[in-house]
Design a protein around this motif. Structure first.
Motif, short mmCIF file in Angstrom:
data_model
loop_
_atom_site.label_atom_id
_atom_site.label_comp_id
_atom_site.label_asym_id
_atom_site.label_seq_id
_atom_site.Cartn_x
_atom_site.Cartn_y
_atom_site.Cartn_z
N THR A 121 30.87 13.66 -9.94
CA THR A 121 29.96 12.56 -10.25
C THR A 121 29.74 11.67 -9.04
O THR A 121 28.60 11.33 -8.70
CB THR A 121 30.49 11.73 -11.43
OG1 THR A 121 30.59 12.56 -12.59
CG2 THR A 121 29.57 10.55 -11.73
N ARG A 122 30.82 11.30 -8.37
CA ARG A 122 30.68 10.44 -7.19
C ARG A 122 29.95 11.14 -6.06
O ARG A 122 29.11 10.54 -5.38
CB ARG A 122 32.06 9.98 -6.70
CG ARG A 122 32.79 9.02 -7.62
CD ARG A 122 31.98 7.81 -8.01
NE ARG A 122 31.45 7.04 -6.89
CZ ARG A 122 30.70 5.94 -7.03
NH1 ARG A 122 30.38 5.52 -8.26
NH2 ARG A 122 30.26 5.28 -5.99
N TYR A 162 20.25 6.89 -10.27
CA TYR A 162 20.96 8.02 -9.69
C TYR A 162 22.23 8.39 -10.43
O TYR A 162 22.65 9.56 -10.45
CB TYR A 162 21.31 7.74 -8.22
CG TYR A 162 20.13 7.39 -7.35
CD1 TYR A 162 19.04 8.24 -7.26
CD2 TYR A 162 20.11 6.20 -6.62
CE1 TYR A 162 17.95 7.91 -6.46
CE2 TYR A 162 19.04 5.87 -5.82
CZ TYR A 162 17.95 6.73 -5.74
OH TYR A 162 16.87 6.41 -4.96
N SER A 163 22.88 7.42 -11.02
CA SER A 163 24.14 7.71 -11.70
C SER A 163 23.95 8.58 -12.93
O SER A 163 24.88 9.25 -13.38
CB SER A 163 24.88 6.42 -12.07
OG SER A 163 24.09 5.62 -12.94
N SER A 203 23.39 0.36 -10.65
CA SER A 203 22.81 1.59 -11.17
C SER A 203 22.96 1.59 -12.68
O SER A 203 23.78 0.86 -13.24
CB SER A 203 23.55 2.81 -10.57
OG SER A 203 22.94 4.02 -10.97
N ARG A 253 21.56 9.13 -3.87
CA ARG A 253 21.21 7.86 -3.23
C ARG A 253 20.67 8.09 -1.82
O ARG A 253 19.75 7.39 -1.37
CB ARG A 253 22.42 6.93 -3.17
CG ARG A 253 22.75 6.26 -4.49
CD ARG A 253 23.99 5.38 -4.36
NE ARG A 253 23.75 4.28 -3.45
CZ ARG A 253 23.25 3.10 -3.82
NH1 ARG A 253 22.90 2.88 -5.08
NH2 ARG A 253 23.07 2.15 -2.93
N ILE A 281 23.04 4.52 -16.07
CA ILE A 281 23.09 5.96 -16.34
C ILE A 281 21.88 6.44 -17.12
O ILE A 281 21.61 7.64 -17.15
CB ILE A 281 24.39 6.35 -17.06
CG1 ILE A 281 24.48 5.70 -18.44
CG2 ILE A 281 25.59 6.00 -16.22
CD1 ILE A 281 25.66 6.19 -19.27
N VAL A 326 31.44 5.97 -12.78
CA VAL A 326 30.24 5.13 -12.62
C VAL A 326 30.36 3.77 -13.30
O VAL A 326 29.42 2.98 -13.26
CB VAL A 326 28.98 5.85 -13.15
CG1 VAL A 326 28.71 7.11 -12.35
CG2 VAL A 326 29.11 6.16 -14.64
N TYR A 359 26.27 11.35 -7.01
CA TYR A 359 25.68 10.02 -6.94
C TYR A 359 25.36 9.65 -5.49
O TYR A 359 24.26 9.16 -5.17
CB TYR A 359 26.64 9.01 -7.57
CG TYR A 359 26.14 7.59 -7.58
CD1 TYR A 359 24.88 7.26 -8.05
CD2 TYR A 359 26.97 6.55 -7.14
CE1 TYR A 359 24.43 5.95 -8.07
CE2 TYR A 359 26.53 5.24 -7.16
CZ TYR A 359 25.27 4.94 -7.62
OH TYR A 359 24.83 3.64 -7.65
N ASP A 383 29.70 0.68 -10.99
CA ASP A 383 28.31 0.55 -10.58
C ASP A 383 27.44 0.09 -11.74
O ASP A 383 26.48 -0.67 -11.55
CB ASP A 383 27.81 1.89 -10.04
CG ASP A 383 28.45 2.25 -8.72
OD1 ASP A 383 28.11 1.63 -7.70
OD2 ASP A 383 29.30 3.14 -8.70
N ASP A 384 27.75 0.58 -12.94
CA ASP A 384 26.98 0.18 -14.12
C ASP A 384 27.23 -1.29 -14.45
O ASP A 384 26.29 -2.05 -14.71
CB ASP A 384 27.38 1.08 -15.29
CG ASP A 384 26.24 1.25 -16.30
OD1 ASP A 384 25.66 2.33 -16.35
OD2 ASP A 384 25.97 0.29 -17.04
N VAL A 395 26.20 11.85 -13.54
CA VAL A 395 27.08 11.98 -14.70
C VAL A 395 26.87 13.32 -15.40
O VAL A 395 27.84 13.96 -15.85
CB VAL A 395 26.84 10.80 -15.67
CG1 VAL A 395 27.36 11.11 -17.07
CG2 VAL A 395 27.50 9.53 -15.14
#
Length: 260
Positions: free
Chosen positions: A18-19, A49-50, A207, A26, A209, A198, A22, A201-202, A54
């Motif tokens: 996921t990272r 982007y997340s 970002s 980006r 999802i 994520v 992401y 970031d959320d 995911v």
């Protein structure tokens, strides 16, 4: 325990993939950054982007989790990728569509218009039923498993109304599964790892999802439930998810009417 290999491996795989995805999205911004930017409820610009990150993290972790039968791996790929793909289509193609709720999209379909919301509704439903058929043997159990997978995908999307809620709800819902052994434990770790990756970031409103990430997380959770319960447990989960979907549809229609 969560630290055992069958759970630790998919947990770590989901977070790492996921990272990585992401970060790549980006940097590359396929189709241009404007395609991936939205204004959130507070008027801040956030990226999407997340969401696909995911999807990829959850699918990769579920498919490669140790000890799963081949049919369960196939069900994981089908459920998560289809749910995430349909959600991503709605994120990109349905931006700006004010229609909310099942009834609005079904009404449009009766009038000859196939909305992105209808694609999502039927696509995720069909994928859930197909995935349920792969993990259960008897017809009724297949149907119940399909309802749980599709219903869980929809439920996580329903709670995705403020920053961090969908990843946090996923972590909370996955926690009981992480205490279980066998496929249910390993499959619960996949959406949990992706959600954890994520969450910051959320919450930080950098970002979101979107439908892609929320539906993928929910489908992953639904599959874990489907593999971990017999008919009684499946029926109880299916009933609860149907009630939640009906309530969410009413709330969505009411919110749409209020904003009209």
């Amino acid at each position: 325990m969560i630290t055992t290999l069958p759970k630790a491996l998919p947990l770590g795989t989901a977070a790492a993939v996921t990272r990585a995805a992401y970060g790549l999205l980006r940097r590359r911004a396929p189709g241009g950054r404007g395609r991936w930017e939205r204004t959130n409820y507070a008027g801040r610009t956030v990226d999407l982007y997340s969401g696909p990150a995911v999807v990829l993290g959850t699918a990769a972790a579920a498919v490669t989790a140790p000890g799963l039968p081949a049919r369960t791996r196939g069900a994981a790929a089908l459920a998560v990728l289809a749910a995430g793909g349909c959600g991503l289509y709605d994120d990109l193609a349905g931006a700006g569509d004010p229609r909310r709720g099942f009834r609005a999209h079904l009404s449009a379909l009766r009038d000859g218009e196939l909305t992105s919301g209808a694609v999502k509704l039927f696509g995720i439903g069909a994928a859930g039923l197909a995935a349920g058929a792969l993990v259960k043997d008897r017809p009724l159990d297949k149907a119940l498993a399909g309802v749980v997978i599709a219903g869980a995908a929809h439920f996580v999307n329903l709670v995705d109304v403020r920053p961090g809620r969908a990843p946090a709800a996923t972590l909370a819902a996955a926690a009981p599964g992480l205490l279980r052994s066998g496929p249910a434990g390993a499959l619960s770790a996949a959406p949990a790892g992706a959600a954890a990756a994520v969450l910051a970031d959320d919450l930080g409103e950098r970002s979101m999802i979107g439908d892609a990430g929320a539906h993928a997380l929910g489908a992953g959770l639904g599959l874990a439930i489907a593999t971990g319960y017999g008919r009684t447990g499946l029926a109880a989960h299916a009933a609860a998810l149907v009630v939640a979907a009906a309530a969410g549809d009413r709330i969505s229609r009411a919110a749409g009417a209020a904003g009209a």
